[in-house]
Write a protein that holds these residues in place. Sequence first.
Motif, mmCIF file in Angstrom:
data_model
loop_
_atom_site.group_PDB
_atom_site.id
_atom_site.type_symbol
_atom_site.label_atom_id
_atom_site.label_comp_id
_atom_site.label_asym_id
_atom_site.label_seq_id
_atom_site.Cartn_x
_atom_site.Cartn_y
_atom_site.Cartn_z
ATOM 1 N N LEU A 33 52.549 67.485 -24.656
ATOM 2 C CA LEU A 33 53.000 68.572 -23.788
ATOM 3 C C LEU A 33 54.155 69.328 -24.430
ATOM 4 O O LEU A 33 55.052 68.725 -25.023
ATOM 5 C CB LEU A 33 53.444 68.027 -22.431
ATOM 6 C CG LEU A 33 52.409 67.282 -21.592
ATOM 7 C CD1 LEU A 33 53.034 66.845 -20.271
ATOM 8 C CD2 LEU A 33 51.183 68.144 -21.332
ATOM 9 N N TYR A 34 54.114 70.648 -24.286
ATOM 10 C CA TYR A 34 55.191 71.507 -24.773
ATOM 11 C C TYR A 34 55.510 72.535 -23.702
ATOM 12 O O TYR A 34 54.608 73.091 -23.069
ATOM 13 C CB TYR A 34 54.793 72.199 -26.081
ATOM 14 C CG TYR A 34 54.596 71.218 -27.208
ATOM 15 C CD1 TYR A 34 55.673 70.784 -27.973
ATOM 16 C CD2 TYR A 34 53.333 70.687 -27.487
ATOM 17 C CE1 TYR A 34 55.499 69.853 -28.990
ATOM 18 C CE2 TYR A 34 53.154 69.762 -28.498
ATOM 19 C CZ TYR A 34 54.241 69.345 -29.244
ATOM 20 O OH TYR A 34 54.077 68.423 -30.239
ATOM 21 N N SER A 35 56.796 72.780 -23.490
ATOM 22 C CA SER A 35 57.218 73.787 -22.519
ATOM 23 C C SER A 35 57.607 75.075 -23.230
ATOM 24 O O SER A 35 58.133 75.054 -24.350
ATOM 25 C CB SER A 35 58.386 73.272 -21.671
ATOM 26 O OG SER A 35 59.529 73.029 -22.473
ATOM 27 N N ASP B 288 59.554 78.775 -22.288
ATOM 28 C CA ASP B 288 60.314 79.588 -21.339
ATOM 29 C C ASP B 288 60.173 81.058 -21.694
ATOM 30 O O ASP B 288 60.327 81.445 -22.862
ATOM 31 C CB ASP B 288 61.798 79.207 -21.366
ATOM 32 C CG ASP B 288 62.031 77.766 -20.927
ATOM 33 O OD1 ASP B 288 61.300 77.305 -20.036
ATOM 34 O OD2 ASP B 288 62.946 77.125 -21.482
ATOM 35 N N ASP C 175 50.814 73.607 -16.211
ATOM 36 C CA ASP C 175 51.805 73.770 -15.150
ATOM 37 C C ASP C 175 52.583 75.058 -15.395
ATOM 38 O O ASP C 175 52.804 75.458 -16.546
ATOM 39 C CB ASP C 175 52.765 72.581 -15.113
ATOM 40 C CG ASP C 175 53.683 72.615 -13.905
ATOM 41 O OD1 ASP C 175 53.181 72.881 -12.791
ATOM 42 O OD2 ASP C 175 54.902 72.391 -14.064
ATOM 43 N N THR C 176 52.986 75.703 -14.305
ATOM 44 C CA THR C 176 53.829 76.898 -14.369
ATOM 45 C C THR C 176 54.896 76.774 -13.293
ATOM 46 O O THR C 176 54.573 76.503 -12.132
ATOM 47 C CB THR C 176 53.014 78.180 -14.122
ATOM 48 O OG1 THR C 176 51.932 78.246 -15.053
ATOM 49 C CG2 THR C 176 53.889 79.417 -14.299
ATOM 50 N N THR D 227 58.553 78.987 -16.744
ATOM 51 C CA THR D 227 58.300 77.920 -17.710
ATOM 52 C C THR D 227 56.843 77.512 -17.642
ATOM 53 O O THR D 227 56.344 77.104 -16.583
ATOM 54 C CB THR D 227 59.189 76.692 -17.430
ATOM 55 O OG1 THR D 227 60.560 77.072 -17.513
ATOM 56 C CG2 THR D 227 58.902 75.577 -18.432
ATOM 57 N N THR E 249 53.937 74.906 -19.106
ATOM 58 C CA THR E 249 53.731 73.642 -19.809
ATOM 59 C C THR E 249 52.331 73.655 -20.383
ATOM 60 O O THR E 249 51.346 73.858 -19.657
ATOM 61 C CB THR E 249 53.897 72.442 -18.874
ATOM 62 O OG1 THR E 249 55.209 72.470 -18.298
ATOM 63 C CG2 THR E 249 53.731 71.136 -19.641
ATOM 64 N N GLN F 75 51.916 71.781 -32.493
ATOM 65 C CA GLN F 75 53.094 72.585 -32.161
ATOM 66 C C GLN F 75 53.368 73.678 -33.194
ATOM 67 O O GLN F 75 53.763 74.790 -32.834
ATOM 68 C CB GLN F 75 54.335 71.696 -32.025
ATOM 69 C CG GLN F 75 55.568 72.475 -31.547
ATOM 70 C CD GLN F 75 56.802 71.602 -31.391
ATOM 71 O OE1 GLN F 75 56.881 70.537 -31.988
ATOM 72 N NE2 GLN F 75 57.760 72.067 -30.593
ATOM 73 N N SER G 83 58.514 76.781 -28.513
ATOM 74 C CA SER G 83 58.163 75.686 -27.609
ATOM 75 C C SER G 83 59.126 74.517 -27.760
ATOM 76 O O SER G 83 59.810 74.365 -28.776
ATOM 77 C CB SER G 83 56.739 75.212 -27.895
ATOM 78 O OG SER G 83 56.669 74.625 -29.188
ATOM 79 N N ALA H 225 57.677 68.129 -24.534
ATOM 80 C CA ALA H 225 57.856 67.736 -23.130
ATOM 81 C C ALA H 225 57.049 66.491 -22.783
ATOM 82 O O ALA H 225 56.583 66.331 -21.656
ATOM 83 C CB ALA H 225 57.470 68.892 -22.221
ATOM 84 N N ARG I 1 50.541 63.716 -21.641
ATOM 85 C CA ARG I 1 49.841 63.563 -20.361
ATOM 86 C C ARG I 1 48.346 63.494 -20.615
ATOM 87 O O ARG I 1 47.826 64.118 -21.536
ATOM 88 C CB ARG I 1 50.153 64.761 -19.456
ATOM 89 C CG ARG I 1 49.474 64.700 -18.091
ATOM 90 C CD ARG I 1 49.544 66.030 -17.350
ATOM 91 N NE ARG I 1 50.899 66.487 -17.108
ATOM 92 C CZ ARG I 1 51.191 67.646 -16.532
ATOM 93 N NH1 ARG I 1 50.214 68.475 -16.162
ATOM 94 N NH2 ARG I 1 52.443 68.005 -16.330
#
Length: 214
Positions: free
Chosen positions: A140-142, A144, A166-167, A174, A176, A184, A201, A204, A207
């Motif tokens: 996972l990478y977030s 912004d 996810d947002t 942000t 995800t 990456q 990125s 994070a 998952r």
Amino acid sequence: MDSYERPVEGAPVEHEIEIKRSRFITLIGRARDEAEAREFIDAARARFPDARHHCSAYLYHVDAANPVERSSDDGEPSGTAGRPMLDVLRGSGMLDIVAVVVRYFGGVKLGAGGLVHAYGGAVSETLEKVPRVTRALRELYSVDADHGVAGRLEAELRGRGYAVVDTSYGAQVTFTLALEPGGQETLDAELAALTQGAVASKAAGERWVELDRA
């Protein structure tokens, strides 16, 4: 194990065969743990309360451990129902799966070999109808982004095949993203091109995610 197949979530798949006047009704669905497997089996018993047998088998994934496997002959001679059902499920390559074979006895005994063939065959035929989905472990990478560019950026990322899982909205938006291991560097290069180097990125965690089917 970093990926496996399992049944698509939703209504169970049902299939019926008849052998020497006995009816074998097979139900196959998803079960992610012991509780869900028992719930599925209990629902089959409630739906067919007058059947002679409700034989079952299931196996589900456990992180960092071998899959859990269980089976029940439910009154059939030992080893003639649950075990062959489990063998077929195991051979399918799927996990998080439960099968119940409901038998209405037709008055003709099948013998041990006949029962093994009937229960295994009932599950095998039903498996052909079960839609599958792949569950995979992803990094996972977030990301912004300012509100003014977030919508366009998300659309661009999705268009390039990235899974946005996810947002969240705060001072910034942000996203995800779930990536295959080692992705990456490519993501950051695309982000730099899309935002003139303004966005990068951050790791994070990881998952399990279900991958979109083609």
